[in-house]
Design an enzyme around this catalytic site. Structure first.
Site, short mmCIF file in Angstrom:
data_model
loop_
_atom_site.label_atom_id
_atom_site.label_comp_id
_atom_site.label_asym_id
_atom_site.label_seq_id
_atom_site.Cartn_x
_atom_site.Cartn_y
_atom_site.Cartn_z
N ASP A 89 -30.54 49.49 -1.53
CA ASP A 89 -29.34 50.37 -1.78
C ASP A 89 -28.57 50.68 -0.07
OD1 ASP A 89 -30.92 52.30 -0.44
OD2 ASP A 89 -30.59 53.66 -1.81
N LYS A 136 -30.39 45.12 -7.60
CA LYS A 136 -31.23 46.45 -7.12
C LYS A 136 -31.95 47.04 -8.33
CE LYS A 136 -29.13 50.04 -6.61
NZ LYS A 136 -28.27 51.34 -6.67
#
Length: 223
Positions: free
Chosen positions: A138, A120
């Site tokens: 997320d 991420k």
């Protein structure tokens, strides 16, 4: 979600915010890596408060290594998991010096080798610093993807791969920001604000959340 609806979905989000940006404050690719690493299990607001003074003086890997773990902890102690984060940030700074000439690599695999940097974080850096069409999933994007039907998936990686497959041009570059901001401010976890959502009619979520009721007494003029 049908392809025509996906195009309309992004078009409406784009209309509300044509040039979305990350809410994390940073000065260069290195400070972006640091900010994103600090934001894990923390809010962007708390990270920005902690890094305001830090980034005034420490904006390169060399300066971060010189500051050291204890010096960094002094700046970020208000952020959750600050001990582990300080250790990783100093370590990744040293790796950038040793292996990348002090520069942040524009490569996801290389970024993921850095201590404390996962997929991420790497995707955020690739997108924001280098203009890559990546999708950093997320909790907000994971929720929006599944709740709306835009990109259903059981894991963040699954949602990311669906987003990569279904998101068309010209929306790919900013898709990550539109989705995270939509999840943060409209499609909230506990109570999505469907009554003011620009894409509610395209969304698979049922039942839609009604607007808060205003009592009659508040609407009545004073006698």
């Amino acid at each position: 979600m049908k392809r025509t609806d996906i195009v309309e979905f992004y078009a409406r989000l784009a209309a509300t915010d044509p040039h979305p940006e990350t809410e994390l404050h940073f000065r260069n690719p290195f400070t972006l890596v640091v900010a994103v690493a600090l934001s894990a299990q923390a809010t962007d607001v708390s990270v920005n408060k902690a890094t305001a003074a830090l980034f005034e003086d420490v904006d390169t890997p060399e300066k971060m290594v010189a500051l050291g773990e204890e010096g960094l902890k002094h700046h970020i102690r208000t952020i959750g998991l600050y001990n582990a984060k300080a250790k990783n940030i100093v370590a990744l700074s040293q790796m950038l010096i040793d292996e990348f000439g002090g520069e942040v690599p524009a490569d996801r695999a290389a970024l993921e080798r850095l201590p404390g940097v996962g997929r991420k974080t790497a995707n955020v850096v690739m997108n924001v610093a280098f203009g890559a069409e990546t999708f950093a999933v997320d909790t907000h994007i994971f929720r929006v993807g599944n709740r709306t039907g835009l990109a259903p998936g059981k894991t963040p990686l699954a949602v990311e791969l669906v987003l990569d497959r279904v998101t068309p041009q010209p929306f790919r570059l900013h898709a990550h920001h539109w989705l995270i901001l939509h999840g943060r401010y409209v499609c909230k976890a506990r109570r999505p604000e469907c009554w003011r959502c620009p894409v509610a009619d395209l969304c698979a979520f049922r039942p839609k959340t009604a607007a808060p009721k205003t009592t009659a007494s508040k609407l009545m003029p004073a006698a």
